[in-house]
Design an enzyme around this catalytic site. Sequence first.
Site, PDB file in Angstrom:
ATOM      1  N   LYS A 195       0.867  -1.186   0.000  1.00  0.00           N
ATOM      2  CA  LYS A 195       0.000   0.000   0.000  1.00  0.00           C
ATOM      3  C   LYS A 195       0.899   1.230   0.000  1.00  0.00           C
ATOM      4  CE  LYS A 195      -4.014  -2.002   2.348  1.00  0.00           C
ATOM      5  NZ  LYS A 195      -4.898  -2.078   1.169  1.00  0.00           N
TER       6      LYS A 195
ATOM      7  N   ARG B 175      -9.504 -12.400   1.907  1.00  0.00           N
ATOM      8  CA  ARG B 175     -10.206 -13.592   1.410  1.00  0.00           C
ATOM      9  C   ARG B 175      -9.345 -14.833   1.560  1.00  0.00           C
ATOM     10  NH1 ARG B 175     -10.766 -10.560  -4.235  1.00  0.00           N
ATOM     11  NH2 ARG B 175     -10.706  -8.897  -2.688  1.00  0.00           N
TER      12      ARG B 175
END
Length: 514
Positions: free
Chosen positions: A296, A371
């Site tokens: 990020k 996920r």
Amino acid sequence: MSHLHQLVLAVAVATFMAMPASASQYLNTEFEFTDVMPESGDVLVLLVPEGQAELALDDWSQATREHVARARGAAGFTGQANDHMELLAPVDLAFDRLILTGIGPVGGTPRHQAEEVGAALSQRLNAMDADAIVVSSSLLGEGSTEAGLTAYVAHGMDLRNYRFDRFKSDPSPRPSQTFVWHSENPQGAEEGYRLLRALAEGVFTARELTNLPGRTGYPEAFANHAREVLEPLGVEVTILGPEDVRAMGMGSLYSVSQGSDMKAHLLVAHWTGGTGDPIALVGKGNSFDTGGYNLKTDAASILRMHTDKAGGAAVVGAIQALAGQEAPVNVVGVVPLSINMISGDASLPGDVVTAGDGSTIEIGNTDAEGRLILADGIWYAREHLNARVILNIATLTGAKVGALGTAYSAIFTRDERLERTLRTAGELTGERVWPMPLDGYEGITRSRIADQINTGSPGAQAGAIFLEHFAGDTPWVHIDIAGDAFVAGSQGIHPEGSTGHGVRLMTEWVRALE
Ligand code: BES
Ligand code: MN
Ligand code: ZN
């Protein structure tokens, strides 16, 4: 009965009344519910239903009534929710202040609005130097709806009074007040409040866990914190360490933290208040999300990524609330715990991992780690806990924030009953949800080299459809709470920081489903 026995009984009753509803590390306030109006105090708060003709308690003098009536006219006070008016030194009353607080129409005021009235009221009271506070809901009447409203106002006060100050050398003292709730139905109000107090404790735990910085709330520390809170309530807690995770084949969960010394854990928290197969709540517990090698790069958004454990924290909070309420439900919380960091051992984009169910996953993006850990958490709930329903909750995608902002969490399910009950619980608690589609995206998680890939477009749907595979035939719903777990400034029932979002939603939902 002997005099001694009478005395012992009297002392026991007095002690019970003076005790807080439950010990809390977060609250200093004490609540007592009674139908006897105290003669004096620092502040008297009157909860006023909208459209109330005369604003007076039975024993008020004519002079008090006139004073209040004139002040009301001057202020234009109507009793709408959050309408507020204050009188200093009210004539003939042994209170320094009288506060009138509008509650809106009785029966038409939603629960979360009553909670917000309580939150705003508590801010006002904290700003005053008031210790002995009497709140009268006598004007609301004696029905169960009215008693419920009273309890929601008290609950809203509690929720607003949490603060995250464990790193302050000199924290400002927590509000320490004694509340006497004067009501026509004190038993009803107190019973309602006791359930809500347990709920608030769950919200506090979720906020605390979410607020912890990444390196403080690392997987093992998160699991231990949860254990300390849950075990005293009779919750059975099992913590699987990294070796167990690997040995059981949960390579997808394991992979996210493999680049860190703070390895994967799986927390299982089982409240057996009911029979039958359990409802499973599976929460994303990613202690920090750097993105991994797909780092990020935006400074402001990476700074918030300690909140990436909010789904897992909400699951712990909901289990705590249900246990604290002694809810007659069989519910199990499952929290896959990870920390998404870089090192010479970290996953690379394009790597392939094998999940607990034996299926293979291409890591198209190391930043889609939620996920990866949920895949194994969901599978564990189905395969090892025999869940009859699986709900998973996660700060999963930026795409969810783009689609719904923070006014709604996104839900994905094929089960009409799950959708309906969640929407109802959302309206009730103010933690609202909005359905998004699973159909119409064939091939969205297709990988060239593995069974699935963890990326795809549109982003929120790709995450949901990827996860659905691991629930198999078990009724399943995914809730994406990205953006909902944190407020930069205080807002209604939320002090600044983590909101504990999802605890109230899931607690009400589980109770309604069972
Ligand atoms: N934890 C983030 C999602 C998130 C974003 C939560 C903003 C709260 C606020 C998640 O792990 C993530 O990074 N998702 C990526 C997935 C993408 C790389 C496929 C996203 O949504 O951008
Ligand atoms: Mn990520
Ligand atoms: Zn994440």
